[in-house]
Design an enzyme around this catalytic site. Structure first.
Site, mmCIF file in Angstrom:
data_model
loop_
_atom_site.group_PDB
_atom_site.id
_atom_site.type_symbol
_atom_site.label_atom_id
_atom_site.label_comp_id
_atom_site.label_asym_id
_atom_site.label_seq_id
_atom_site.Cartn_x
_atom_site.Cartn_y
_atom_site.Cartn_z
ATOM 1 N N ASP A 160 -15.669 54.776 3.225
ATOM 2 C CA ASP A 160 -14.470 53.616 2.555
ATOM 3 C C ASP A 160 -14.444 52.268 3.290
ATOM 4 O O ASP A 160 -15.100 51.923 3.889
ATOM 5 C CB ASP A 160 -13.224 53.787 3.272
ATOM 6 C CG ASP A 160 -12.028 53.735 2.128
ATOM 7 O OD1 ASP A 160 -11.773 54.499 1.507
ATOM 8 O OD2 ASP A 160 -12.154 52.461 1.294
ATOM 9 N N ILE A 161 -14.513 51.451 2.702
ATOM 10 C CA ILE A 161 -14.627 49.811 2.750
ATOM 11 C C ILE A 161 -13.979 49.415 3.947
ATOM 12 O O ILE A 161 -14.491 48.490 4.826
ATOM 13 C CB ILE A 161 -14.549 48.943 1.476
ATOM 14 C CG1 ILE A 161 -15.509 47.627 1.470
ATOM 15 C CG2 ILE A 161 -13.135 48.654 1.286
ATOM 16 C CD1 ILE A 161 -15.032 46.825 0.282
ATOM 17 N N TYR A 205 -9.654 49.730 -16.888
ATOM 18 C CA TYR A 205 -10.438 50.685 -15.982
ATOM 19 C C TYR A 205 -10.883 52.026 -16.858
ATOM 20 O O TYR A 205 -11.969 52.426 -16.750
ATOM 21 C CB TYR A 205 -9.014 50.882 -15.309
ATOM 22 C CG TYR A 205 -8.615 52.774 -14.456
ATOM 23 C CD1 TYR A 205 -9.015 52.784 -13.673
ATOM 24 C CD2 TYR A 205 -7.617 53.036 -14.968
ATOM 25 C CE1 TYR A 205 -9.613 54.088 -13.260
ATOM 26 C CE2 TYR A 205 -7.600 54.625 -14.227
ATOM 27 C CZ TYR A 205 -8.403 54.602 -12.930
ATOM 28 O OH TYR A 205 -8.381 56.264 -12.758
ATOM 29 N N ILE A 224 -1.818 61.959 -10.498
ATOM 30 C CA ILE A 224 -1.200 62.699 -8.722
ATOM 31 C C ILE A 224 -0.574 62.777 -8.266
ATOM 32 O O ILE A 224 -0.244 61.347 -7.444
ATOM 33 C CB ILE A 224 -2.909 62.456 -8.675
ATOM 34 C CG1 ILE A 224 -4.194 62.457 -9.305
ATOM 35 C CG2 ILE A 224 -3.043 63.659 -7.208
ATOM 36 C CD1 ILE A 224 -4.392 63.783 -10.607
HETATM 37 C C1 AKB Z 1 -3.720 54.845 -13.348
HETATM 38 O O1 AKB Z 1 -2.642 55.036 -13.627
HETATM 39 O O2 AKB Z 1 -4.128 54.255 -13.098
HETATM 40 C C2 AKB Z 1 -3.890 56.751 -12.325
HETATM 41 C C3 AKB Z 1 -4.308 58.033 -13.946
HETATM 42 C C4 AKB Z 1 -3.803 57.651 -14.042
HETATM 43 O O3 AKB Z 1 -6.416 56.929 -13.873
HETATM 44 N N1 AKB Z 1 -3.352 57.451 -11.511
#
Ligand code: AKB
Length: 316
Positions: free
Chosen positions: A35-36, A143, A173
């Site tokens: 890890d970093i 993202y 998760i």
């Molecule tokens: C997020 O909420 O950004 C993550 C995902 C669903 O990839 N847990």
């Protein structure tokens, strides 16, 4: 011959539990955690550990060579909420770390790659109930864009260069060992901690926001399951849809109230509401179930029981 495995981003929510599982399966010395920083001391002290910045190609390459690594799990990423605050950093980390491991596999330094995708690849134009494997994907977050583009690159490296890369689209998760960081689904972990420590929780999503979720044990089983499947079974080289349960903040609160009757939830949606609203409510993962026999074990009630049991022990 035993695999020699490198986990990049091993101190994170999924990385830490994946490291423990892989060490049980392959032996402590065959699984190198990295890890970093050393923020998770239990993990750092549990076996071989290297400080590696996933954006640094030479650091990743040297580690793979020094330890004769054949398999890399690339778990380092900036998630949806943090990515909106630091868009360029999210792009830089999420894309360049992926190119580094794909190029190491292309060059023959390593043989196999796991890279996590996410339900964030989907967007407001995606059918949001029982979202199909192949469908419209117009993500609205940085993202989500990195995950969608990453999927295309994974498939490209597989088809063009024969790279054995495997991926799944994780839902939110939920785990009791390590906190998530910077995601939109994080409320579903925070709520259990606050239920135990304060008997109340202010949720940053509205009460009817339904999202796909999964208990950590199932997520780890899926990750190890896809990686240990015969390569001929892995028909999809972008990323597989993966599902277990879907619920709203109100439903998870009701399930907690069965164990902690005085628990109270209030709602104060913030910028993460728009992200959640752009994601599916439920996912069709029949391809993963058919191709590599994926199956989940935990429903909402079983997960709540386990979360409360374990967190009560932890806080006591
Ligand atoms: C997020 O909420 O950004 C993550 C995902 C669903 O990839 N847990």
């Amino acid at each position: 011959m035993k695999s020699k495995i490198l986990i990049i981003g091993a101190c994170g929510q999924i990385g830490s539990e994946l490291t423990s599982k892989l060490r049980q399966l392959h032996g402590i010395d065959n699984v190198i955690a990295s890890d970093i920083n050393t923020r998770n001391l239990d993990l750092v002290n549990s076996g071989p550990f290297e400080i590696i910045d996933a954006k640094n190609f030479n650091a990743v390459k040297d580690c793979c060579k020094n330890y004769n690594i054949d398999t890399v799990y690339l778990m380092a990423a900036l998630l949806s909420a943090t990515g909106e605050k630091y868009p360029m950093e999210a792009w830089d980390l999420n894309m360049n770390s992926l190119f580094h491991v794909l190029n190491l596999a292309k060059g023959g330094t390593i043989k196999k790659v796991f890279w996590p995708s996410s339900i964030a690849v989907f967007g407001p134009t995606t059918p949001n109930k029982n979202t199909p494997q192949h469908t419209t994907m117009e993500p609205t977050t940085v993202y989500g864009i990195t995950k969608q583009v990453g999927e295309r690159w994974c498939e490209y490296y597989n088809q063009r260069y024969g790279v054995d890369v495997r991926s799944i689209r994780y839902p939110g998760i939920i785990s009791w060992k390590t906190m998530p960081g910077g995601g939109t689904t994080d409320y579903a972990v925070e709520i259990y901690h606050k239920a135990i420590t304060e008997k109340k929780y202010e949720c940053f999503l509205s009460k009817e926001t339904e999202l796909p979720m999964m208990f950590m044990e199932d997520a780890i089983d899926a990750t190890v399951g896809i990686m240990e499947s015969d390569t001929k079974k892995i028909q999809i080289r972008s990323a597989y849809n993966l599902a277990a349960i879907s619920f709203t903040p109100e439903q998870i609160a009701n399930s907690i109230k069965k164990h902690i009757p005085g628990f109270q939830i209030t709602y104060k949606p913030d910028f993460r509401q728009a992200i959640a609203d752009s994601w599916p409510k439920s996912i069709d993962d029949s391809a993963a179930r058919k191709d590599w026999s994926w199956n989940h074990k935990y429903d909402l009630e079983a997960m709540t029981k386990e979360m409360i049991l374990q967190l009560k022990k932890k806080y006591n």
